[in-house]
Design a protein around this motif. Structure first.
Motif, PDB file in Angstrom:
ATOM      1  N   LYS A   1       0.144  -1.234   0.057  1.00 13.25           N
ATOM      2  CA  LYS A   1       0.146  -0.017  -0.204  1.00 13.25           C
ATOM      3  C   LYS A   1       1.254   0.914   0.034  1.00 13.25           C
ATOM      4  O   LYS A   1       0.807   2.472  -0.710  1.00 13.25           O
ATOM      5  CB  LYS A   1      -0.877  -0.294   1.259  1.00 13.25           C
ATOM      6  CG  LYS A   1      -1.781   0.929   1.299  1.00 13.25           C
ATOM      7  CD  LYS A   1      -2.863   0.948   2.072  1.00 13.25           C
ATOM      8  CE  LYS A   1      -3.442  -0.902   2.705  1.00 13.25           C
ATOM      9  NZ  LYS A   1      -4.526  -0.937   3.525  1.00 13.25           N
ATOM     10  N   SER A   2       2.106   1.440   1.061  1.00 15.03           N
ATOM     11  CA  SER A   2       2.887   2.556   1.072  1.00 15.03           C
ATOM     12  C   SER A   2       3.521   2.621  -0.766  1.00 15.03           C
ATOM     13  O   SER A   2       3.643   3.752  -0.953  1.00 15.03           O
ATOM     14  CB  SER A   2       3.720   2.360   2.090  1.00 15.03           C
ATOM     15  OG  SER A   2       3.058   2.465   3.586  1.00 15.03           O
ATOM     16  N   SER A   3       4.129   1.487  -0.857  1.00 15.54           N
ATOM     17  CA  SER A   3       4.604   0.847  -2.260  1.00 15.54           C
ATOM     18  C   SER A   3       3.575   2.036  -3.472  1.00 15.54           C
ATOM     19  O   SER A   3       4.396   2.779  -4.295  1.00 15.54           O
ATOM     20  CB  SER A   3       5.406   0.377  -2.706  1.00 15.54           C
ATOM     21  OG  SER A   3       5.906   0.113  -3.613  1.00 15.54           O
TER      22      SER A   3
ATOM     23  N   CYS B   1      11.546  -1.065  -1.788  1.00 21.91           N
ATOM     24  CA  CYS B   1      12.633  -2.077  -1.528  1.00 21.91           C
ATOM     25  C   CYS B   1      12.632  -2.989   0.120  1.00 21.91           C
ATOM     26  O   CYS B   1      12.265  -4.088   0.556  1.00 21.91           O
ATOM     27  CB  CYS B   1      14.151  -1.936  -0.402  1.00 21.91           C
ATOM     28  SG  CYS B   1      14.905  -1.270  -2.130  1.00 21.91           S
ATOM     29  N   ALA B   2      11.307  -2.081   0.897  1.00 23.15           N
ATOM     30  CA  ALA B   2      11.079  -2.463   2.384  1.00 23.15           C
ATOM     31  C   ALA B   2       9.547  -3.392   1.591  1.00 23.15           C
ATOM     32  O   ALA B   2       9.225  -4.696   2.683  1.00 23.15           O
ATOM     33  CB  ALA B   2      10.405  -0.417   3.281  1.00 23.15           C
ATOM     34  N   LEU B   3       8.470  -2.935   0.649  1.00 20.65           N
ATOM     35  CA  LEU B   3       8.211  -4.219   0.145  1.00 20.65           C
ATOM     36  C   LEU B   3       8.889  -5.501  -0.365  1.00 20.65           C
ATOM     37  O   LEU B   3       8.041  -6.948   0.029  1.00 20.65           O
ATOM     38  CB  LEU B   3       7.285  -4.124  -0.758  1.00 20.65           C
ATOM     39  CG  LEU B   3       6.467  -5.099  -1.513  1.00 20.65           C
ATOM     40  CD1 LEU B   3       5.071  -5.092  -1.189  1.00 20.65           C
ATOM     41  CD2 LEU B   3       5.304  -4.018  -2.834  1.00 20.65           C
TER      42      LEU B   3
ATOM     43  N   GLU C   1      12.386   4.716  -3.496  1.00 16.52           N
ATOM     44  CA  GLU C   1      13.082   3.036  -3.676  1.00 16.52           C
ATOM     45  C   GLU C   1      12.874   2.640  -2.543  1.00 16.52           C
ATOM     46  O   GLU C   1      12.998   1.395  -2.675  1.00 16.52           O
ATOM     47  CB  GLU C   1      14.223   3.616  -4.467  1.00 16.52           C
ATOM     48  CG  GLU C   1      15.532   2.062  -4.573  1.00 16.52           C
ATOM     49  CD  GLU C   1      14.959   1.587  -5.631  1.00 16.52           C
ATOM     50  OE1 GLU C   1      14.878  -0.006  -5.521  1.00 16.52           O
ATOM     51  OE2 GLU C   1      14.556   1.885  -6.894  1.00 16.52           O
ATOM     52  N   ALA C   2      13.095   3.417  -1.448  1.00 19.67           N
ATOM     53  CA  ALA C   2      13.229   2.814   0.168  1.00 19.67           C
ATOM     54  C   ALA C   2      11.605   2.192  -0.040  1.00 19.67           C
ATOM     55  O   ALA C   2      11.881   1.212   0.274  1.00 19.67           O
ATOM     56  CB  ALA C   2      13.596   4.058   0.805  1.00 19.67           C
TER      57      ALA C   2
END
Length: 154
Positions: A125-127, A138-140, A134-135
């Motif tokens: 959702k955040s991505s 990457c977290a996803l 990019e962060a």
């Protein structure tokens, strides 16, 4: 001037109301009716993608002859939410369902897998809200890697 009535304008907040007519009959609350509806969406995903999701009986097994049902509701609910609420693509939904099955087969509890799927949903959702970050992307990837490792998949 003392008797002026101001009409309060109702603002639509949150998500649009979802149809839960199938589940609201036997659910004690609207929230539980929604959870069941998402769970059945997860089952639907397993049924329509049966050839692409191996060992789906790990999450849902219905035996009409013996009148038994084995269901991992929490995992199915998260898969349903991924498909309907988060609108992830079919390929992603199938991939995550297979990872969830592998994790259960590797000894993780329904609750542990459900939590991992929820983390993936929140990261996705955040991505999606910030596609240039990019962060967040990457977290996803990291949340998916956690579920993949739970299933013993390198």
């Amino acid at each position: 001037m003392g008797n002026v009535k101001v009409e309060e304008v109702k603002r639509g907040r949150g998500r649009p109301k979802l149809d839960t007519h199938i589940t609201e009959e036997y659910a004690p609350s609207r929230r539980q009716a929604l959870n069941k509806m998402y769970m059945y969406e997860g089952v639907h995903l397993l049924l329509v993608a049966a050839t692409e999701i191996q060992n789906s009986e790990v999450l849902w097994r219905e035996d009409r002859t013996a009148v038994t049902l084995k269901s991992r509701d929490g995992i199915l609910e998260q898969l349903g939410r991924i498909a309907v609420q988060d609108k992830l693509g079919r390929t992603d939904c199938i991939y995550l369902a297979n990872l969830a099955i592998a994790a259960v087969q590797n000894g993780y509890t329904t609750r542990e897998v459900e939590i991992a799927l929820r983390e993936i949903r929140m990261a996705a959702k955040s991505s999606m809200k910030n596609p240039d970050s990019e962060a967040l992307y990457c977290a996803l990837g990291n949340t998916v890697d956690i579920l993949r490792s739970m299933g013993g998949i390198a």
